[in-house]
Design a protein around this motif. Structure first.
Motif, PDB file in Angstrom:
ATOM      1  N   LEU A 152       0.831  -1.201   0.000  1.00 40.51           N
ATOM      2  CA  LEU A 152       0.000   0.000   0.000  1.00 40.51           C
ATOM      3  C   LEU A 152       0.866   1.251   0.000  1.00 40.51           C
ATOM      4  N   PHE A 172      -4.660   6.648   1.312  1.00 48.32           N
ATOM      5  CA  PHE A 172      -4.111   5.392   0.813  1.00 48.32           C
ATOM      6  C   PHE A 172      -4.603   5.080  -0.602  1.00 48.32           C
ATOM      7  N   GLY A 173      -3.732   4.440  -1.370  1.00 49.96           N
ATOM      8  CA  GLY A 173      -4.126   3.882  -2.642  1.00 49.96           C
ATOM      9  C   GLY A 173      -4.752   2.514  -2.442  1.00 49.96           C
ATOM     10  N   PRO A 174      -5.201   1.887  -3.530  1.00 49.60           N
ATOM     11  CA  PRO A 174      -5.874   0.582  -3.427  1.00 49.60           C
ATOM     12  C   PRO A 174      -4.917  -0.579  -3.209  1.00 49.60           C
ATOM     13  N   TYR A 231      -8.862   3.775  11.096  1.00 51.18           N
ATOM     14  CA  TYR A 231      -9.073   3.568   9.677  1.00 51.18           C
ATOM     15  C   TYR A 231     -10.108   2.476   9.451  1.00 51.18           C
ATOM     16  N   GLN A 268     -11.437  -0.212   6.454  1.00 51.21           N
ATOM     17  CA  GLN A 268     -11.002  -0.816   5.209  1.00 51.21           C
ATOM     18  C   GLN A 268     -12.019  -1.831   4.720  1.00 51.21           C
ATOM     19  N   GLY A 318     -10.502  -5.233  -0.835  1.00 51.57           N
ATOM     20  CA  GLY A 318      -9.990  -4.757  -2.112  1.00 51.57           C
ATOM     21  C   GLY A 318      -9.672  -3.273  -2.155  1.00 51.57           C
ATOM     22  N   LYS A 319      -9.837  -2.596  -1.035  1.00 60.40           N
ATOM     23  CA  LYS A 319      -9.574  -1.153  -0.977  1.00 60.40           C
ATOM     24  C   LYS A 319      -8.471  -0.868   0.035  1.00 60.40           C
ATOM     25  N   GLY A 320      -7.867   0.311  -0.104  1.00 61.37           N
ATOM     26  CA  GLY A 320      -6.928   0.735   0.906  1.00 61.37           C
ATOM     27  C   GLY A 320      -7.657   1.287   2.121  1.00 61.37           C
ATOM     28  N   PRO A 321      -6.988   1.378   3.259  1.00 55.53           N
ATOM     29  CA  PRO A 321      -7.619   1.949   4.447  1.00 55.53           C
ATOM     30  C   PRO A 321      -8.002   3.410   4.212  1.00 55.53           C
TER      31      PRO A 321
END
Lengths: 115, 113
Positions: free
Chosen positions: A91, A106-108, B36, B38, B41-44
């Protein structure tokens, strides 16, 4: 797009190969972070950049890992001679700066699988 | 090595109930404590955050309670909804180390409808 982007989204490689993971931060963000998310270790810090310099590389697991950032923008995380234990989601996050309230976006992530 | 201890590992709550997740930290310096959320499949994504000179912060259905003397903080989700089902991470943002985040192990929340 307005968010942090990462490429590739998925990477499958063979043990011993080198891989490069790319992060495009939000435009204008001076700080950039790499984290790794794995089942065994959770979310762990790897390295951060302020501009193009990396003041803290303490989280890099071994000397097979390196990262650079050019032009204060794009960053590349390189893993040499990949091992199966490198399999994880990598990440990237960026923030406007290092002020107290500067949120990290954050990115994916890039899912890396080492066979 | 800084650590943040998070519990429980997983949580099942009925719709409309209260979800409570707890964290304990070690660092003694002035830090910043974000939570955070989450989805798979995604970022936090930042949910809510608190400074240690504040004992409580509320944003909508989400509340952080902070106990500086005990070095503990918790997230309360009121009127939990199925859409809240996600993994939640507490973190300690180390301001003297470039704001790097030290994360808890995460809590998988499932809200049953």
């Amino acid at each position: 797009g307005a968010g942090v982007s990462q490429s590739p989204s998925n990477k499958v490689t063979e043990k011993g190969k080198d891989v490069e993971l790319r992060c495009d931060p939000i435009s204008g963000h001076t700080a950039l972070y790499w984290y790794r998310q794995s089942l065994g270790q959770g979310l762990e810090f790897l390295i951060y950049f302020q501009g193009n310099s990396a003041p803290d590389k303490s989280g890099l697991p071994s000397d097979r890992f390196s990262a650079e950032r050019t032009g204060g923008s794009v960053s590349t995380l390189t893993i040499q001679r990949t091992q199966q234990e490198d399999s994880a989601v990598y990440l990237c996050a960026s923030s406007l700066g290092l002020a107290e309230w500067d949120e990290q976006f954050f990115g994916p992530g890039t899912r890396l699988t080492v066979l | 090595q800084q650590q943040v201890k998070q519990s429980p590992q997983s949580l099942i709550v009925q719709k409309g109930g209260i979800s409570i997740i707890n964290c304990a930290y070690e660092n003694t310096a002035f830090d910043y404590f974000p939570w955070y959320q989450q989805f798979p499949g995604k970022g936090p994504a930042l949910l809510i955050a608190i400074r240690p000179d504040v004992s409580e912060k509320k944003e909508g259905r989400f509340t952080i309670s902070f106990n500086k003397s005990a070095k503990q903080f918790s997230l309360h989700i009121m009127d939990s909804q199925p859409g809240d089902s996600a993994t939640y991470f507490c973190a300690d943002r180390l301001m003297e180390y470039g704001n790097k985040l030290v994360f808890g192990a995460g809590t998988i929340l499932r809200v049953k409808s």
